[in-house]
Design a protein around this motif. Structure first.
Motif, PDB file in Angstrom:
ATOM      1  N   SER B 133      19.605 -46.139 -77.570  1.00 43.92           N
ATOM      2  CA  SER B 133      20.861 -46.883 -77.549  1.00 43.92           C
ATOM      3  C   SER B 133      21.636 -46.711 -78.855  1.00 43.92           C
ATOM      4  O   SER B 133      22.828 -46.990 -78.933  1.00 43.92           O
ATOM      5  N   ASN B 134      20.921 -46.289 -79.880  1.00 40.90           N
ATOM      6  CA  ASN B 134      21.580 -46.104 -81.172  1.00 40.90           C
ATOM      7  C   ASN B 134      22.140 -44.700 -81.296  1.00 40.90           C
ATOM      8  O   ASN B 134      21.395 -43.735 -81.319  1.00 40.90           O
ATOM      9  N   SER B 135      23.389 -44.585 -81.391  1.00 38.96           N
ATOM     10  CA  SER B 135      23.936 -43.247 -81.603  1.00 38.96           C
ATOM     11  C   SER B 135      23.951 -42.977 -83.106  1.00 38.96           C
ATOM     12  O   SER B 135      23.994 -43.900 -83.908  1.00 38.96           O
ATOM     13  N   PRO B 136      23.907 -41.696 -83.445  1.00 39.71           N
ATOM     14  CA  PRO B 136      23.991 -41.364 -84.869  1.00 39.71           C
ATOM     15  C   PRO B 136      25.288 -41.864 -85.482  1.00 39.71           C
ATOM     16  O   PRO B 136      25.378 -42.038 -86.689  1.00 39.71           O
ATOM     17  N   ALA B 137      26.271 -42.114 -84.647  1.00 43.52           N
ATOM     18  CA  ALA B 137      27.546 -42.581 -85.187  1.00 43.52           C
ATOM     19  C   ALA B 137      27.410 -43.940 -85.851  1.00 43.52           C
ATOM     20  O   ALA B 137      28.261 -44.325 -86.644  1.00 43.52           O
ATOM     21  N   VAL B 138      26.360 -44.690 -85.528  1.00 46.05           N
ATOM     22  CA  VAL B 138      26.142 -45.956 -86.204  1.00 46.05           C
ATOM     23  C   VAL B 138      25.046 -45.817 -87.258  1.00 46.05           C
ATOM     24  O   VAL B 138      25.130 -46.388 -88.336  1.00 46.05           O
ATOM     25  N   ALA B 139      24.036 -45.031 -86.934  1.00 42.88           N
ATOM     26  CA  ALA B 139      22.926 -44.890 -87.874  1.00 42.88           C
ATOM     27  C   ALA B 139      23.387 -44.210 -89.157  1.00 42.88           C
ATOM     28  O   ALA B 139      22.957 -44.584 -90.253  1.00 42.88           O
ATOM     29  N   ALA B 140      24.268 -43.228 -89.019  1.00 42.78           N
ATOM     30  CA  ALA B 140      24.701 -42.505 -90.215  1.00 42.78           C
ATOM     31  C   ALA B 140      25.402 -43.428 -91.204  1.00 42.78           C
ATOM     32  O   ALA B 140      25.039 -43.450 -92.387  1.00 42.78           O
ATOM     33  N   PRO B 141      26.384 -44.207 -90.767  1.00 40.76           N
ATOM     34  CA  PRO B 141      26.978 -45.120 -91.752  1.00 40.76           C
ATOM     35  C   PRO B 141      26.012 -46.164 -92.266  1.00 40.76           C
ATOM     36  O   PRO B 141      26.155 -46.624 -93.406  1.00 40.76           O
ATOM     37  N   ALA B 142      25.034 -46.521 -91.451  1.00 38.65           N
ATOM     38  CA  ALA B 142      24.044 -47.481 -91.940  1.00 38.65           C
ATOM     39  C   ALA B 142      23.263 -46.880 -93.099  1.00 38.65           C
ATOM     40  O   ALA B 142      23.055 -47.517 -94.138  1.00 38.65           O
ATOM     41  N   LEU B 143      22.868 -45.629 -92.942  1.00 42.80           N
ATOM     42  CA  LEU B 143      22.178 -44.929 -94.028  1.00 42.80           C
ATOM     43  C   LEU B 143      23.069 -44.862 -95.259  1.00 42.80           C
ATOM     44  O   LEU B 143      22.630 -45.051 -96.396  1.00 42.80           O
ATOM     45  N   HIS B 144      24.288 -44.600 -94.982  1.00 38.93           N
ATOM     46  CA  HIS B 144      25.254 -44.448 -96.063  1.00 38.93           C
ATOM     47  C   HIS B 144      25.375 -45.732 -96.860  1.00 38.93           C
ATOM     48  O   HIS B 144      25.352 -45.730 -98.091  1.00 38.93           O
ATOM     49  N   LEU B 145      25.486 -46.818 -96.137  1.00 40.25           N
ATOM     50  CA  LEU B 145      25.614 -48.112 -96.807  1.00 40.25           C
ATOM     51  C   LEU B 145      24.364 -48.409 -97.626  1.00 40.25           C
ATOM     52  O   LEU B 145      24.443 -48.858 -98.767  1.00 40.25           O
ATOM     53  N   LEU B 146      23.246 -48.124 -97.041  1.00 38.15           N
ATOM     54  CA  LEU B 146      21.993 -48.370 -97.743  1.00 38.15           C
ATOM     55  C   LEU B 146      21.934 -47.558 -99.032  1.00 38.15           C
ATOM     56  O   LEU B 146      21.471 -48.025-100.073  1.00 38.15           O
ATOM     57  N   ALA B 147      22.427 -46.334 -98.959  1.00 36.94           N
ATOM     58  CA  ALA B 147      22.396 -45.475-100.146  1.00 36.94           C
ATOM     59  C   ALA B 147      23.308 -46.008-101.235  1.00 36.94           C
ATOM     60  O   ALA B 147      22.990 -45.908-102.414  1.00 36.94           O
ATOM     61  N   LEU B 148      24.428 -46.562-100.854  1.00 35.01           N
ATOM     62  CA  LEU B 148      25.422 -46.908-101.873  1.00 35.01           C
ATOM     63  C   LEU B 148      25.251 -48.305-102.432  1.00 35.01           C
ATOM     64  O   LEU B 148      25.587 -48.550-103.580  1.00 35.01           O
ATOM     65  N   ALA B 149      24.801 -49.213-101.623  1.00 29.87           N
ATOM     66  CA  ALA B 149      24.948 -50.599-102.047  1.00 29.87           C
ATOM     67  C   ALA B 149      23.652 -51.391-102.057  1.00 29.87           C
ATOM     68  O   ALA B 149      23.691 -52.596-102.224  1.00 29.87           O
ATOM     69  N   SER B 150      22.528 -50.744-101.881  1.00 29.10           N
ATOM     70  CA  SER B 150      21.346 -51.567-101.688  1.00 29.10           C
ATOM     71  C   SER B 150      20.827 -52.117-102.998  1.00 29.10           C
ATOM     72  O   SER B 150      20.874 -51.462-104.041  1.00 29.10           O
TER      73      SER B 150
END
Lengths: 160, 961
Positions: B133-150
């Motif tokens: 159900s998870n498309s990469p279109a959501v997972a990719a920005p999630a990874l991105h956010l984790l990389a930048l702001a965690s």
């Protein structure tokens, strides 16, 4: 590592900013002010590198836009120039001979494209085709989602 | 306000229906012509957004958030207040909404200030989970956010969720992104290394998707470059080597080279191994970025390999010769800079290009060339090069001229003038720099003039000569950039007056009329210098008399009788023709200048006549200053006048016969007093001196002094530091302050005019507007770049390489204080380093512990093929870790046993390497992976068990065999 990416127009207007290192909002605006002063004042036919606070800023001008990336002193400047060019080519391919207006009105698209190329200040995707494919796939997903949402909201509004 | 809040609390349906879209906002902003209009439009938009973003309707919310994101990222408005709204949108099932929310979050969240992100932990985890159900279109920005702001906490919680994506073998487009995210997570939270590091290493393997390999190499490059000690990555050298040889991707090769540049200094065998591939890359490839990276690798880590260095230097020459590409020229110079004095032949080879680059149109290139030249300085060529640069600085544009001066000053002054042998030359060079038309480095020259005076006794005579030349030139006085230098020169002239050939001339120079152009603090130094010179002159005069007297007594009374003063007896020895010229003037008040100057020109010792002239001159000029508004000047002027008063009060002036002079006790006392006041030599002060002073009891250093702010009004603070060319203004106030100076006796002015005639403008102009003075040293040549080039190339007929023969005089003693002088430890980077240390420590644990097997196992193992390789690896790691440990614990124990062990290991290695050769490649590839798989649980057990450390001598396995 790339610390940030900035696109500035020749008049000093900011067209895109992306920060891979943590900068507070205040620092961001001072950084942009300093750098635009430093870079926009440089004439043509000079080298594309500027030293700035112990970092190096690699910039390149395309038409009226300056693409700037800030890197560590031991990074490879020529490689960054290639990355910038890579980014511009992908933008060009996506928008069809890109111009500043495209970036102004599709500002989030530009971000999505940049996010496919760079993550966490590292180059992710060196194939233009792959990036184009990924972006197109996302676009179509988003479009269908929008259509669905549109129809639902239509239904709701009609119901009301 | 109340109305606004009321409406904002309940966004109406109207708002939703007639909401302005992002495009509308952009159009409005673009159509607003002025900055004020734009600001108004933005303010209105922000109001709208604040209302809309609270709407229960998600679509309205998303549009508001998009608009806000636009304003925040391009117009720098703070949007941290909307962080919660962004998070609200994450769980939405409609794809555009979480994407917009992620974009907003990744652009605006800041690890230190956004404390809401933990609220999203669950949602992030959901988006990262590998479900259809998870498309990469959501997972990719999630990874991105984790990389930048965690934050570290979030990173720790979500690190396990990265694993499924990281170890996904198929060519999932998310995998490279996960690798990059893992890198950031590791950087933020080193504790996650045990979880994340293994999958990262696996990404390097051959079977991986090329994109994952590229991302992983990028990550390792970042890790290795950031680590203060990259040795934990040594065990991965075989993988890197394989990539270096096999990779067809330039981006990857560049990263691998960077890693090797870091690893090679640790292990000479790595260096030996990579030389050939690097040279091949250098020869074969045309991509400049790759070639440049090879050059950098050679220059930073492979300097021992001559052939490689020569090849790289050849490439550099190509870079430097590319006229149409300033980038390559810049980088070429920069690369040469890395070489250092040991390889000065490389710079020598392209000397002309380097020197010509000083004249490039691009300031960055010029600066780089300058830096390069300064890097080549050593004690044998410093004279030639500095002379050349100073000459060149006269002709270059103001900014660069000062950069040159800066560099020269910094390099020559480095480490207490370690490069300087000939201080006479250096001091005169300092004097020459001041003559540069664009000169603006007053502070540093001031410091160095005084500093050299304090530290180098032998340089003082030359120093005072330079100071004299500066002081005597009236044209320099008008330049505000020079007043600091003049202040130093005045101080030098007062302090080291005993080396002066003509103290009276110095007084003349210090009291010349144009000194009223100087700022008060410099003036104060001038007056103090006058005081010192006066004291010195008087003391030496009295001493002469005393000496002459004793001489006269010794020579019996019949020789000359009492006709002449004692001083002349001494003087007669040096210049006999003076005897007759001397006659005691009766009109003390009407000083005859001619005699004074006569005596000055002949450079003879002091005479009664000249001293009295001196007193008169000082009295006339300094007198008005005692009424000066500036306390510093006033106080010192009064000191001087007081001294004169005392001198005049003695019998010295009333009794003409010298013999009785010295019997006056008062004079003897006075001389003693003055001598003791000035005899003590001032020395340099250690920078650490302050620290050595113990804090007296009861003194609270950290006491808050903020209440002082009330007492100190703003107007008490003088902004005197700002340098501006406001001569006219400055001058007028000065004349107001001591208008008495302006109405000086005409005779004095005329005399001055006679002596320094060439510096004066025509008669009337001088009086009316003295600020039209010629600027110090008018530029001799107009700046013209065209012909300069030839000049410059001619300038350094000498080479940059140190010449062997140097018949110079021995270096004078330079007083240095403790070795810590000037070395102040910086604590700035410690925080970061400790974090890096933690990270590399964690990685070392993961990498090394994983591959380690209990020694009993590997000794008894009979399975040779793949097991062997593993042992090898484990041995490496053991050795490295133990080396580390023994380094950190010191070699406090088992000195003997360690040497025994190492021998034993060495033997084993030789035998094992023989076995290895046949199956090297295969085992290479699989060893790391297999070992991980085999020993995952084992390593966990061992984590709990205490590590028993057997110190070993630092032998490192040859990974590349």
């Amino acid at each position: 590592m790339i610390h940030f990416v900035i696109l500035i127009s020749r008049q000093g207007k900011v067209r895109l900013t992306k920060w891979y290192s943590p900068y507070q909002q205040k620092e961001r605006s001072t950084v942009i002010r300093e750098l635009s002063g430093l870079i926009l004042s440089r004439g043509p036919k000079l080298c594309n590198f500027v030293e700035w606070k112990g970092y190096k800023v690699v910039y390149r001008r395309y038409a009226s836009l300056y693409f700037c990336m800030c890197i560590d002193p031991d990074d490879n400047e020529l490689e960054i120039l290639e990355i910038i060019h890579h980014f511009v080519e992908i933008l060009d391919r996506y928008f069809g001979s890109v111009c500043e207006l495209d970036l102004i009105f599709n500002f989030h698209k530009a971000y999505y494209i940049l996010d496919e190329i760079l993550i966490a200040g590292e180059l992710q995707e060196s194939s233009k085709k792959a990036v184009a494919r990924l972006i197109a796939a996302q676009d179509s997903l988003v479009e269908t989602a929008k259509e669905e949402a549109g129809s639902i909201s239509n239904m709701i509004s009609q119901a009301i | 306000m109340a109305a606004a809040s009321a409406s904002s609390s309940s966004p109406s349906l109207i708002d939703t229906l007639f909401q302005r879209s992002l495009d509308d906002l952009i159009r409005v902003l673009r159509s607003s012509s002025s900055a004020a209009l734009e600001a108004a439009a933005i303010a209105r938009a922000l109001d709208e957004i604040r209302r809309e973003i609270r709407s229960p309707d998600l679509d309205t919310k998303v549009v508001a958030l998009q608009k806000l994101t636009y304003l925040a990222s391009l117009h720098h408005f703070d949007m941290s207040w909307a962080a919660f709204h962004a998070l609200e949108l994450l769980p939405s099932t409609s794809l555009p909404q979480p994407r917009a929310a992620y974009l907003a979050a990744s652009l605006s969240f800041h690890p230190s200030s956004t404390d809401l992100l933990p609220l999203a932990t669950h949602q992030l985890r959901k988006h990262l989970a590998p479900s259809p159900s998870n498309s990469p279109a959501v997972a990719a920005p999630a990874l991105h956010l984790l990389a930048l702001a965690s934050s570290p906490d979030l990173a720790r919680h979500l690190a396990p969720d990265l694993l499924p994506i990281l170890s996904n073998q198929s060519s999932n487009p998310l995998r490279p992104k996960a690798v990059a995210t893992a890198l950031r997570v590791l950087a933020v939270c080193p504790d996650t290394a045990p979880v994340l590091f293994k999958p990262l290493v696996e990404c390097l393997s051959l079977s991986s998707d090329p994109r994952a390999v590229s991302a992983a190499i990028g990550a390792f490059c970042e890790l290795a470059l950031a680590a203060p000690d990259p040795s934990p990555y040594l065990p991965l050298a075989p993988e890197f080597y394989r990539l270096l040889v096999d990779s067809r991707n330039n981006w990857v090769t560049i990263k691998v080279l960077k890693i090797f540049a870091r690893l090679a200094p640790l292990e000479p065998r790595v260096a030996a191994r990579i030389v050939d591939p690097v040279c091949q890359l250098l020869r074969r490839f045309t991509a400049k970025s790759l070639v440049f990276e090879c050059i950098r690798t050679v220059f930073s880590s492979l300097l021992d390999h001559d052939a490689a260095v020569r090849l790289a230097v050849d490439k550099i020459k190509e870079f430097l010769a590319s006229d149409d590409d300033p980038n390559l020229r810049y980088l070429g110079l920069q690369a040469l800079n890395m070489l250092g004095p040991a390889h000065s032949w490389a710079v020598e080879d392209s000397r002309e290009v380097v020197i010509q680059s000083l004249n490039d149109t691009d300031t960055n290139i010029r600066r780089e060339a300058l830096r390069l030249i300064m890097g080549m300085l050593c004690d044998s060529n410093v004279v030639d090069i500095c002379n050349m640069l100073i000459k060149y600085a006269i002709k270059s544009d103001p900014e660069f001229a000062n950069e040159i001066l800066d560099e020269v000053l910094a390099t020559c002054g480095r480490n207490v003038y370690e490069l300087i042998v000939d201080f006479d030359w250096y001091v005169s060079l300092l004097g020459e720099m001041v003559r540069n038309p664009h000169f603006a480095k007053g502070d540093e020259i001031e410091r160095q003039l005084v500093d050299v005076g304090l530290r180098v006794r032998d340089a003082r005579p030359e120093l005072i000569r330079v100071a004299r030349n500066l002081l005597i030139d009236p044209a320099l006085l008008g330049n505000p950039f020079l007043c600091k230098v003049l202040s130093a020169a005045a101080w030098v002239s007062g302090e080291y007056v005993e080396f002066s050939r003509n103290p009276l001339e110095l007084v003349e120079a210090l009291l010349q009329p144009r000194t009223n152009l100087l700022p008060p603090f410099v003036r104060a130094v001038y007056v103090q210098a006058v005081f010192k010179i006066l004291a010195y002159s008087f003391i030496s005069f009295i001493e002469q008399i005393q000496a002459g007297e004793s001489l006269a007594i010794g020579n019996s009374l019949n020789q000359r009788g009492g006709k002449q003063e004692g001083s002349d007896l001494v003087a007669a020895k040096s210049s006999s023709d003076q005897n007759n010229a001397f006659e005691i003037g009766d009109g003390v008040a009407t000083a005859d200048k001619a005699i004074l100057f006569d005596s000055i020109e002949k450079q003879e010792t002091f005479k009664h006549e000249s001293i009295s002239c001196l007193l008169n001159l000082i009295e006339t000029v300094v007198g008005p200053l005692s009424e000066c508004g500036e306390v510093e000047v006033q106080e010192r002027a009064r000191n001087v006048l007081g001294l004169i008063l005392i001198i005049r009060g003695t019998q010295f002036w009333n009794i003409e016969e010298g013999h009785e002079l010295t019997r006056d006790n008062k004079i003897t006392k006075m001389v003693e007093l003055m001598e003791s006041a000035f005899s003590e030599e001032l020395g340099p002060v250690s920078t650490n001196a302050q620290k050595r002073v113990s804090v007296p009891e009861g003194l609270i250093l950290n006491e808050n002094l903020s209440e002082l702010l009330d007492i100190l009004g703003d107007d008490d603070i003088n902004p005197c530091a700002s340098v501006s060319f406001s001569l006219r203004n400055h001058h007028s106030t000065e004349t107001n302050q001591d208008s008495a100076t302006a109405i000086e006796p005409n005779s004095l002015l005329a005399e001055h005019r006679k002596r320094h005639g060439l510096y004066y403008l025509p008669m009337d102009k001088d009086k009316s507007e003295s600020n039209d003075y010629p600027c110090a040293n008018e530029p001799l040549l107009p700046v013209s770049h065209g012909e300069d080039t030839e000049d410059i190339v001619k300038l350094p007929a000498q080479s940059l390489i140190p010449e062997k023969a140097k018949p110079t005089k021995p270096r004078p003693v330079v007083i240095r204080l403790d070795e810590g002088d000037g070395v102040s430890s910086s604590n700035l980077s410690t925080a970061k380093e400790s974090k890096d240390d933690m990270l590399s420590g964690a990685i070392r644990d993961v990498l090394l512990r994983n591959e380690k097997k209990p020694s009993s196992t590997h000794k008894t193992s009979s399975d040779r093929t793949s097991q062997r390789r593993e042992n090898d690896g484990s041995e490496n790691s053991e050795l490295i870790s133990q080396q580390k440990e023994s380094n950190s614990f010191g070699d406090r124990e088992h000195g003997k046993s360690s040497s025994r062990k190492s021998r034993h290991h060495h033997k084993e290695r030789i035998e094992s390497s023989g076995q290895n050769r046949d199956n090297e490649e295969k085992s290479h590839r699989h060893s790391a992976k297999s070992s991980h798989h085999h020993r995952r649980h084992k390593h966990r057990q061992r984590g709990d068990a205490p590590l028993d450390i057997v110190p070993q001598s630092p032998v490192i396995q040859d990974f590349l065999l």
